[in-house]
Scaffold this motif. Structure first.
Motif, PDB file in Angstrom:
ATOM      1  N   MET A  63       0.852  -1.179   0.000  1.00  0.00           N
ATOM      2  CA  MET A  63       0.000   0.000   0.000  1.00  0.00           C
ATOM      3  C   MET A  63       0.898   1.243   0.000  1.00  0.00           C
ATOM      4  SD  MET A  63      -3.106   0.469   2.725  1.00  0.00           S
ATOM      5  CE  MET A  63      -2.092   1.055   4.073  1.00  0.00           C
ATOM      6  N   LYS A  64       0.508   2.273  -0.717  1.00  0.00           N
ATOM      7  CA  LYS A  64       1.291   3.508  -0.765  1.00  0.00           C
ATOM      8  C   LYS A  64       0.916   4.415   0.413  1.00  0.00           C
ATOM      9  CE  LYS A  64       1.979   3.675  -5.773  1.00  0.00           C
ATOM     10  NZ  LYS A  64       1.932   2.272  -5.920  1.00  0.00           N
ATOM     11  N   PRO A  65       1.885   5.163   0.954  1.00  0.00           N
ATOM     12  CA  PRO A  65       1.580   6.076   2.067  1.00  0.00           C
ATOM     13  C   PRO A  65       0.429   7.019   1.713  1.00  0.00           C
ATOM     14  CG  PRO A  65       3.939   5.922   1.736  1.00  0.00           C
ATOM     15  CD  PRO A  65       3.292   5.195   0.587  1.00  0.00           C
ATOM     16  N   GLY A  66      -0.529   7.108   2.603  1.00  0.00           N
ATOM     17  CA  GLY A  66      -1.695   7.963   2.392  1.00  0.00           C
ATOM     18  C   GLY A  66      -2.888   7.254   1.784  1.00  0.00           C
ATOM     19  N   GLU A  67      -2.701   6.018   1.328  1.00  0.00           N
ATOM     20  CA  GLU A  67      -3.819   5.263   0.765  1.00  0.00           C
ATOM     21  C   GLU A  67      -4.634   4.611   1.863  1.00  0.00           C
ATOM     22  OE1 GLU A  67      -2.389   3.726  -3.626  1.00  0.00           O
ATOM     23  OE2 GLU A  67      -2.198   2.339  -1.955  1.00  0.00           O
ATOM     24  N   PRO A  68      -5.945   4.465   1.638  1.00  0.00           N
ATOM     25  CA  PRO A  68      -6.774   3.713   2.584  1.00  0.00           C
ATOM     26  C   PRO A  68      -6.526   2.217   2.417  1.00  0.00           C
ATOM     27  CG  PRO A  68      -8.112   4.488   0.755  1.00  0.00           C
ATOM     28  CD  PRO A  68      -6.730   5.046   0.555  1.00  0.00           C
ATOM     29  N   TRP A  69      -6.960   1.457   3.407  1.00  0.00           N
ATOM     30  CA  TRP A  69      -6.840   0.004   3.358  1.00  0.00           C
ATOM     31  C   TRP A  69      -7.566  -0.489   2.110  1.00  0.00           C
ATOM     32  CZ3 TRP A  69     -10.262  -3.834   6.275  1.00  0.00           C
ATOM     33  CH2 TRP A  69      -9.708  -5.114   6.244  1.00  0.00           C
ATOM     34  N   PRO A  70      -6.896  -1.223   1.201  1.00  0.00           N
ATOM     35  CA  PRO A  70      -7.483  -1.593  -0.100  1.00  0.00           C
ATOM     36  C   PRO A  70      -8.811  -2.340  -0.031  1.00  0.00           C
ATOM     37  CG  PRO A  70      -5.131  -1.994  -0.121  1.00  0.00           C
ATOM     38  CD  PRO A  70      -5.491  -1.655   1.296  1.00  0.00           C
ATOM     39  N   LEU A  71      -8.942  -3.323   0.856  1.00  0.00           N
ATOM     40  CA  LEU A  71     -10.195  -4.076   0.934  1.00  0.00           C
ATOM     41  C   LEU A  71     -11.348  -3.166   1.344  1.00  0.00           C
ATOM     42  CD1 LEU A  71     -11.668  -6.795   0.740  1.00  0.00           C
ATOM     43  CD2 LEU A  71     -11.115  -7.153   3.150  1.00  0.00           C
ATOM     44  N   SER A  86       1.900   8.365  16.494  1.00  0.00           N
ATOM     45  CA  SER A  86       2.793   9.505  16.726  1.00  0.00           C
ATOM     46  C   SER A  86       4.083   9.334  15.934  1.00  0.00           C
ATOM     47  CB  SER A  86       3.107   9.636  18.226  1.00  0.00           C
ATOM     48  OG  SER A  86       3.708   8.448  18.697  1.00  0.00           O
ATOM     49  N   LYS A  87       4.280   8.168  15.323  1.00  0.00           N
ATOM     50  CA  LYS A  87       5.530   7.872  14.621  1.00  0.00           C
ATOM     51  C   LYS A  87       5.435   8.023  13.111  1.00  0.00           C
ATOM     52  CE  LYS A  87       6.966   4.788  18.246  1.00  0.00           C
ATOM     53  NZ  LYS A  87       7.116   3.440  18.697  1.00  0.00           N
ATOM     54  N   LEU A  88       4.284   7.724  12.528  1.00  0.00           N
ATOM     55  CA  LEU A  88       4.148   7.823  11.072  1.00  0.00           C
ATOM     56  C   LEU A  88       4.196   9.289  10.657  1.00  0.00           C
ATOM     57  CD1 LEU A  88       1.328   5.229  10.268  1.00  0.00           C
ATOM     58  CD2 LEU A  88       3.747   5.070   9.677  1.00  0.00           C
ATOM     59  N   ASN A  89       5.000   9.571   9.662  1.00  0.00           N
ATOM     60  CA  ASN A  89       5.128  10.941   9.178  1.00  0.00           C
ATOM     61  C   ASN A  89       4.555  11.013   7.761  1.00  0.00           C
ATOM     62  OD1 ASN A  89       5.759  13.615   9.106  1.00  0.00           O
ATOM     63  ND2 ASN A  89       7.940  13.312   8.717  1.00  0.00           N
ATOM     64  N   ILE A  90       3.231  10.891   7.684  1.00  0.00           N
ATOM     65  CA  ILE A  90       2.528  10.893   6.403  1.00  0.00           C
ATOM     66  C   ILE A  90       1.479  11.996   6.464  1.00  0.00           C
ATOM     67  CG2 ILE A  90       1.107   9.539   4.801  1.00  0.00           C
ATOM     68  CD1 ILE A  90       2.290   6.999   6.110  1.00  0.00           C
ATOM     69  N   GLU A  91       1.376  12.755   5.400  1.00  0.00           N
ATOM     70  CA  GLU A  91       0.402  13.844   5.341  1.00  0.00           C
ATOM     71  C   GLU A  91      -1.023  13.307   5.190  1.00  0.00           C
ATOM     72  OE1 GLU A  91       0.781  17.248   5.572  1.00  0.00           O
ATOM     73  OE2 GLU A  91       2.852  16.772   6.166  1.00  0.00           O
ATOM     74  N   SER A  92      -1.939  13.911   5.910  1.00  0.00           N
ATOM     75  CA  SER A  92      -3.357  13.570   5.767  1.00  0.00           C
ATOM     76  C   SER A  92      -3.846  13.992   4.398  1.00  0.00           C
ATOM     77  CB  SER A  92      -4.187  14.278   6.841  1.00  0.00           C
ATOM     78  OG  SER A  92      -3.843  13.798   8.121  1.00  0.00           O
ATOM     79  N   ASN A  93      -4.888  13.333   3.917  1.00  0.00           N
ATOM     80  CA  ASN A  93      -5.504  13.698   2.648  1.00  0.00           C
ATOM     81  C   ASN A  93      -7.010  13.501   2.786  1.00  0.00           C
ATOM     82  OD1 ASN A  93      -6.177  10.877   1.870  1.00  0.00           O
ATOM     83  ND2 ASN A  93      -3.955  10.651   1.652  1.00  0.00           N
ATOM     84  N   GLU A  94      -7.724  13.579   1.692  1.00  0.00           N
ATOM     85  CA  GLU A  94      -9.177  13.480   1.720  1.00  0.00           C
ATOM     86  C   GLU A  94      -9.679  12.116   2.203  1.00  0.00           C
ATOM     87  OE1 GLU A  94     -12.214  13.990  -1.779  1.00  0.00           O
ATOM     88  OE2 GLU A  94     -11.127  15.883  -1.465  1.00  0.00           O
ATOM     89  N   GLU A  95      -8.902  11.061   1.920  1.00  0.00           N
ATOM     90  CA  GLU A  95      -9.337   9.701   2.271  1.00  0.00           C
ATOM     91  C   GLU A  95      -8.808   9.211   3.611  1.00  0.00           C
ATOM     92  OE1 GLU A  95      -9.914   7.220  -1.715  1.00  0.00           O
ATOM     93  OE2 GLU A  95      -7.846   7.903  -1.448  1.00  0.00           O
ATOM     94  N   VAL A  96      -7.602   9.651   3.982  1.00  0.00           N
ATOM     95  CA  VAL A  96      -6.954   9.156   5.194  1.00  0.00           C
ATOM     96  C   VAL A  96      -6.421  10.316   6.018  1.00  0.00           C
ATOM     97  CG1 VAL A  96      -5.178   7.629   6.137  1.00  0.00           C
ATOM     98  CG2 VAL A  96      -6.262   7.055   3.953  1.00  0.00           C
ATOM     99  N   GLY A  97      -6.873  10.379   7.262  1.00  0.00           N
ATOM    100  CA  GLY A  97      -6.358  11.372   8.192  1.00  0.00           C
ATOM    101  C   GLY A  97      -5.395  10.700   9.156  1.00  0.00           C
ATOM    102  N   PHE A  98      -4.231  11.310   9.364  1.00  0.00           N
ATOM    103  CA  PHE A  98      -3.240  10.776  10.298  1.00  0.00           C
ATOM    104  C   PHE A  98      -3.298  11.615  11.561  1.00  0.00           C
ATOM    105  CE2 PHE A  98      -2.054   9.222   6.210  1.00  0.00           C
ATOM    106  CZ  PHE A  98      -1.691   7.906   6.477  1.00  0.00           C
ATOM    107  N   VAL A  99      -3.622  10.962  12.664  1.00  0.00           N
ATOM    108  CA  VAL A  99      -3.876  11.654  13.926  1.00  0.00           C
ATOM    109  C   VAL A  99      -2.714  11.394  14.874  1.00  0.00           C
ATOM    110  CG1 VAL A  99      -5.479  11.926  15.853  1.00  0.00           C
ATOM    111  CG2 VAL A  99      -6.356  11.324  13.574  1.00  0.00           C
ATOM    112  N   LYS A 100      -2.020  12.457  15.252  1.00  0.00           N
ATOM    113  CA  LYS A 100      -0.900  12.349  16.185  1.00  0.00           C
ATOM    114  C   LYS A 100      -1.318  12.762  17.593  1.00  0.00           C
ATOM    115  CE  LYS A 100       2.550  13.333  12.613  1.00  0.00           C
ATOM    116  NZ  LYS A 100       3.144  12.053  12.439  1.00  0.00           N
TER     117      LYS A 100
END
Length: 186
Positions: A63-71, A86-100
């Motif tokens: 899976m690519k960073p920022g993508e939702p779970w494929p299934l 708190s460790k993943l350093n991936i930018e949030s986008n419309e489909e996936v929000g990264f919450v620190k």
């Protein structure tokens, strides 16, 4: 207030992955007559929550960073994902929000402000923390007919005592049992 449902595959001895966070077909049955029901259930959810380690497994599987779970994306293209790490350093986008920030505060606010079913799809530590703060309403377990003896516990390190009210039970031909419980906090 929105309902938060912990809907997860588990072994008969209560593990959602082995000690190395592996949750593949060496442990769980992904094919069988329970599959269509699972995909149908995913369509009912509006939001998916997962821990960072669960998301990292998807990244290891291509899976690519920022993508939702494929299934989940296949079953429900409109499903919004939130990943708590708190460790993943991936930018949030419309489909996936990264919450620190604080997961408890975030989920509590989410339950108060959205009018959709919220699916906790993975992360034993996250589940344990949400359980400790009495934020999980329903527990749906896809119990696989296997015991692995050790691994990632269903509720991480939580020791919270709860009672469960059985709401539904379904047995599949391949030995998978689907149980649905309402959580009763004391």
């Amino acid at each position: 207030m929105s309902e938060l449902i912990y809907h997860v595959a588990t072994t008969a001895d209560g593990y959602i992955a082995d000690p190395n966070y592996i949750a593949d077909d060496s442990i769980f049955l992904y094919e069988g007559d329970h599959g269509p029901d699972f995909l149908s259930d995913i369509r009912e959810y509006g939001i998916a929550l997962m821990g960072g380690k669960s998301y990292e497994l998807g990244l290891k599987d291509g899976m690519k960073p920022g993508e939702p779970w494929p299934l989940a994306k296949f079953a429900n293209p409109d499903l919004k994902h939130y990943v708590f790490s708190s460790k993943l350093n991936i930018e949030s986008n419309e489909e996936v929000g990264f919450v620190k920030e604080n997961a408890i505060e975030f989920v509590n606010a989410l339950k108060q402000t959205v009018n959709q079913k919220i699916w906790l799809c993975g992360g034993g530590q996250l589940a344990g923390s949400l359980l400790d703060h009495e934020l999980i309403d329903t527990l749906i377990l896809k119990v696989n007919p296997v015991m692995i003896g050790e691994g990632i516990s269903l509720f991480g390190s939580s020791k919270k005592r709860i009672q469960l009210e059985l709401m539904d039970l379904k047995k599949y031909n391949n030995g998978v049992i689907l149980t649905k419980y309402r959580i009763i906090y004391k």
